[in-house]
Design a protein around this motif. Structure first.
Motif, PDB file in Angstrom:
ATOM      1  N   THR A  11       0.801  -1.229   0.000  1.00 49.88           N
ATOM      2  CA  THR A  11       0.000   0.000   0.000  1.00 49.88           C
ATOM      3  C   THR A  11       0.829   1.271   0.000  1.00 49.88           C
ATOM      4  OG1 THR A  11      -0.087   0.231   2.415  1.00 49.88           O
ATOM      5  CG2 THR A  11      -1.721  -1.228   1.380  1.00 49.88           C
ATOM      6  N   ARG A  12       2.105   1.170   0.387  1.00 54.53           N
ATOM      7  CA  ARG A  12       3.017   2.319   0.576  1.00 54.53           C
ATOM      8  C   ARG A  12       2.527   3.220   1.709  1.00 54.53           C
ATOM      9  NH1 ARG A  12       4.403  -0.603  -3.419  1.00 54.53           N
ATOM     10  NH2 ARG A  12       5.733   0.163  -5.116  1.00 54.53           N
ATOM     11  N   LYS A  13       1.797   2.634   2.641  1.00 58.89           N
ATOM     12  CA  LYS A  13       1.322   3.375   3.808  1.00 58.89           C
ATOM     13  C   LYS A  13       2.094   2.920   5.046  1.00 58.89           C
ATOM     14  CE  LYS A  13      -3.020   2.341   2.651  1.00 58.89           C
ATOM     15  NZ  LYS A  13      -4.488   2.280   2.536  1.00 58.89           N
ATOM     16  N   PRO A  14       2.241   3.793   6.053  1.00 62.25           N
ATOM     17  CA  PRO A  14       3.154   3.510   7.166  1.00 62.25           C
ATOM     18  C   PRO A  14       2.578   2.607   8.259  1.00 62.25           C
ATOM     19  CG  PRO A  14       2.222   5.680   7.423  1.00 62.25           C
ATOM     20  CD  PRO A  14       1.708   5.161   6.104  1.00 62.25           C
ATOM     21  N   VAL A  15       3.509   2.123   9.079  1.00 62.76           N
ATOM     22  CA  VAL A  15       3.210   1.178  10.156  1.00 62.76           C
ATOM     23  C   VAL A  15       3.606   1.786  11.494  1.00 62.76           C
ATOM     24  CG1 VAL A  15       3.696  -1.122  11.091  1.00 62.76           C
ATOM     25  CG2 VAL A  15       3.656  -0.758   8.595  1.00 62.76           C
ATOM     26  N   VAL A  16       2.744   1.604  12.505  1.00 62.42           N
ATOM     27  CA  VAL A  16       3.103   1.930  13.886  1.00 62.42           C
ATOM     28  C   VAL A  16       3.460   0.624  14.581  1.00 62.42           C
ATOM     29  CG1 VAL A  16       2.265   2.749  16.116  1.00 62.42           C
ATOM     30  CG2 VAL A  16       1.665   3.983  14.024  1.00 62.42           C
ATOM     31  N   TYR A  17       4.679   0.549  15.083  1.00 67.20           N
ATOM     32  CA  TYR A  17       5.140  -0.636  15.804  1.00 67.20           C
ATOM     33  C   TYR A  17       5.071  -0.388  17.309  1.00 67.20           C
ATOM     34  CZ  TYR A  17       7.269  -2.472  11.487  1.00 67.20           C
ATOM     35  OH  TYR A  17       7.497  -2.953  10.226  1.00 67.20           O
ATOM     36  N   ILE A  18       4.359  -1.241  18.018  1.00 67.44           N
ATOM     37  CA  ILE A  18       4.410  -1.223  19.481  1.00 67.44           C
ATOM     38  C   ILE A  18       5.575  -2.125  19.890  1.00 67.44           C
ATOM     39  CG2 ILE A  18       3.147  -1.601  21.621  1.00 67.44           C
ATOM     40  CD1 ILE A  18       1.963   0.569  19.736  1.00 67.44           C
TER      41      ILE A  18
ATOM     42  N   THR B  77       8.744   3.211  -0.599  1.00 68.28           N
ATOM     43  CA  THR B  77       9.115   2.794  -1.958  1.00 68.28           C
ATOM     44  C   THR B  77      10.617   2.539  -2.040  1.00 68.28           C
ATOM     45  OG1 THR B  77       7.269   4.020  -2.923  1.00 68.28           O
ATOM     46  CG2 THR B  77       9.080   3.433  -4.398  1.00 68.28           C
ATOM     47  N   GLN B  78      11.407   3.394  -1.426  1.00 67.40           N
ATOM     48  CA  GLN B  78      12.861   3.204  -1.395  1.00 67.40           C
ATOM     49  C   GLN B  78      13.235   1.908  -0.675  1.00 67.40           C
ATOM     50  OE1 GLN B  78      14.262   6.784   0.497  1.00 67.40           O
ATOM     51  NE2 GLN B  78      13.986   8.054  -1.332  1.00 67.40           N
ATOM     52  N   GLU B  79      12.555   1.623   0.428  1.00 65.70           N
ATOM     53  CA  GLU B  79      12.847   0.402   1.187  1.00 65.70           C
ATOM     54  C   GLU B  79      12.438  -0.848   0.418  1.00 65.70           C
ATOM     55  OE1 GLU B  79      14.538   0.185   4.153  1.00 65.70           O
ATOM     56  OE2 GLU B  79      14.900   2.298   3.734  1.00 65.70           O
ATOM     57  N   LEU B  80      11.338  -0.767  -0.316  1.00 66.88           N
ATOM     58  CA  LEU B  80      10.897  -1.887  -1.136  1.00 66.88           C
ATOM     59  C   LEU B  80      11.965  -2.245  -2.159  1.00 66.88           C
ATOM     60  CD1 LEU B  80       8.761  -3.842  -2.366  1.00 66.88           C
ATOM     61  CD2 LEU B  80       7.916  -1.891  -3.686  1.00 66.88           C
ATOM     62  N   GLU B  81      12.467  -1.244  -2.852  1.00 70.77           N
ATOM     63  CA  GLU B  81      13.487  -1.482  -3.880  1.00 70.77           C
ATOM     64  C   GLU B  81      14.804  -1.948  -3.265  1.00 70.77           C
ATOM     65  OE1 GLU B  81      13.516   2.326  -5.737  1.00 70.77           O
ATOM     66  OE2 GLU B  81      11.636   1.988  -6.835  1.00 70.77           O
ATOM     67  N   LYS B  82      15.061  -1.545  -2.045  1.00 68.73           N
ATOM     68  CA  LYS B  82      16.297  -1.915  -1.364  1.00 68.73           C
ATOM     69  C   LYS B  82      16.257  -3.340  -0.814  1.00 68.73           C
ATOM     70  CE  LYS B  82      19.091  -0.454   2.642  1.00 68.73           C
ATOM     71  NZ  LYS B  82      19.187   0.551   3.739  1.00 68.73           N
ATOM     72  N   HIS B  83      15.086  -3.782  -0.377  1.00 68.58           N
ATOM     73  CA  HIS B  83      15.000  -5.042   0.370  1.00 68.58           C
ATOM     74  C   HIS B  83      14.271  -6.157  -0.372  1.00 68.58           C
ATOM     75  CE1 HIS B  83      16.817  -3.444   3.980  1.00 68.58           C
ATOM     76  NE2 HIS B  83      16.037  -2.386   3.897  1.00 68.58           N
ATOM     77  N   LEU B  84      14.046  -6.019  -1.665  1.00 70.69           N
ATOM     78  CA  LEU B  84      13.436  -7.104  -2.429  1.00 70.69           C
ATOM     79  C   LEU B  84      14.109  -7.246  -3.785  1.00 70.69           C
ATOM     80  CD1 LEU B  84       9.562  -6.958  -1.890  1.00 70.69           C
ATOM     81  CD2 LEU B  84      11.124  -8.766  -1.216  1.00 70.69           C
ATOM     82  N   TYR B  85      14.459  -8.479  -4.125  1.00 67.42           N
ATOM     83  CA  TYR B  85      14.967  -8.760  -5.462  1.00 67.42           C
ATOM     84  C   TYR B  85      13.803  -8.816  -6.461  1.00 67.42           C
ATOM     85  CZ  TYR B  85      19.389 -10.579  -3.424  1.00 67.42           C
ATOM     86  OH  TYR B  85      20.591 -10.739  -2.772  1.00 67.42           O
ATOM     87  N   ASN B  86      14.061  -8.444  -7.689  1.00 66.35           N
ATOM     88  CA  ASN B  86      13.191  -8.739  -8.842  1.00 66.35           C
ATOM     89  C   ASN B  86      11.713  -8.420  -8.616  1.00 66.35           C
ATOM     90  OD1 ASN B  86      15.451  -9.961 -10.301  1.00 66.35           O
ATOM     91  ND2 ASN B  86      15.248 -11.647  -8.837  1.00 66.35           N
TER      92      ASN B  86
END
Length: 392
Positions: A298-305, A363-372
């Motif tokens: 979704t490219r929407k953020p997460v709140v981590y407890i 989006t930057q993290e997606l491209e950084k942490h997933l191949y192909n």
């Protein structure tokens, strides 16, 4: 010798519901040489194989022998001639099936091969056991030796690849073949999300989806979190892990009763659909892998407890790599200590106002942490087809 198993045949007369649901005794032949076997523990794991199976069927004539421990597995709805589906009724049949397996390759999402009841073949020493990763996060917190007996790993990202190599070096275990495939499930989710019309909320929708582990959000701070959000005007959905609902049904009935008079709180225990997850504006979780899926789709953020992290290998720190599950949290969202959950409302409001900022970061993290990205099923399928052709 034929191992007798319960098999659900692919019945073409879909109008006849009774016949379509009938279990028929069949046989998984131990004398018939097979190229490819897939093993799935339950229906929920089908999604990790489906894209790979589609590619293999479209680009080869390889017969896929799909063995499952779930009589309701979605594989039984697949009518393609290349799919031979088998339901294994119990470990009584599953254990000898694996020990007498005569196949060139076996795909699994289940780790701990050889460590418990599931063993490598005792009749062939050249079966290629392939681990299909069913998550993007760190594998250093798996049980020690969880992947030691696999020959090949289909890696979703460089993070897992580095962890596996560091683990092999630390413990002196044989190097596995690591194939840079990507993560087919995320690719499928992204396509479906992009092709779906999405709801526009008059007020922000927040979904709370914890993991199933000791000291998760529900155990430690759910009611305090909800009480702090009640007057926010947010629409709040609590979606507990299905296993926790199964083990503690009374607890969730009590929660429904307590918050019944609040029009903006829903305790969701129907898990047949994921629409509420991906239509929400913010996800609140602890260590659930759903955070990766939600943020990257979704490219929407997460709140981590910040509850205690789930760790099955207490020696994971010796590997010397900080788990992605921890390091990525501040890149795709915000982290709130358990003792500060009453402040979640203010943090969420700021995050919603910074939608574009988080979309760019995620989006930057997606491209950084997933191949192909977008091609992972193809890359996985191509590897399998090529490897099996070498066996002919």
């Amino acid at each position: 010798m034929n191992l007798k198993l319960f098999v659900r045949r692919k019945i073409r007369n879909t109008e006849n519901t009774a016949n379509a649901k009938k279990k028929i005794t069949g046989a998984f032949s131990q004398t018939e040489k097979k190229q490819l076997m897939v093993y799935s523990e339950q229906n929920g794991f089908y999604k990790y194989f489906s894209g790979i199976i589609d590619y293999i069927c479209e680009h080869s004539d390889i017969v896929i022998h799909y063995v499952t421990s779930d009589p309701d597995d979605l594989i039984f709805k697949d009518e393609r001639e290349q799919i031979k589906a088998y339901y294994v009724a119990s470990d009584r049949y599953l254990i000898p099936l694996f020990m007498k397996l005569d196949a060139d390759m076996c795909l699994m999402t289940m780790p701990d091969l050889e460590k418990y009841h599931i063993k490598r073949s005792r009749v062939r020493d050249d079966v290629e056991y392939v681990f299909v990763c069913h998550g993007i996060g760190s594998i250093t917190t798996y049980r020690r030796g969880a992947l030691d007996w696999f020959d090949t790993v289909l890696c979703p990202n460089a993070d897992q690849e580095k962890e596996i190599r560091a683990y092999e070096k630390l413990y002196g275990t044989p190097e596995k073949l690591l194939v840079e495939t990507g993560y087919p499930l995320i690719d499928q989710m992204i396509r479906e999300y992009q092709n779906t019309e999405h709801e526009k909320h008059d007020v922000p929708q927040i979904i709370i989806a914890p993991s199933w582990q000791k000291d998760n959000i529900i155990d430690m701070c759910l009611e305090e979190l909800l009480d702090g959000l009640l007057k926010s005007g947010f629409q709040i959905i609590v979606r507990p892990h299905p296993q926790q609902v199964r083990h503690e049904p009374e607890r969730f009935e009590m929660l429904k009763t307590r918050y019944n008079d609040y029009g903006n709180v829903e305790i969701e225990t129907d898990f047949s659909k994921n629409r509420n997850v991906f239509e929400s504006d913010i996800l609140i979780t602890d260590w659930s892998g759903i955070a990766f899926e939600y943020a990257f789709v979704t490219r929407k953020p997460v709140v981590y407890i910040d509850t205690p992290m789930k760790v099955m290998n207490n020696d994971y720190e010796q590997i010397g790599i900080e788990p992605l599950n921890k390091t990525i949290r501040t890149s795709i969202g915000e982290v709130i200590p358990v003792e500060q959950v009453s402040e979640a409302r203010q943090i969420i409001e700021k995050m919603i106002d910074s939608k574009d900022y988080y979309e760019e970061k995620i989006t930057q993290e997606l491209e950084k942490h997933l191949y192909n990205v977008g091609r992972s099923s193809e890359i996985s399928g191509r590897y399998i087809i090529k490897a099996l052709k070498k066996r002919i």
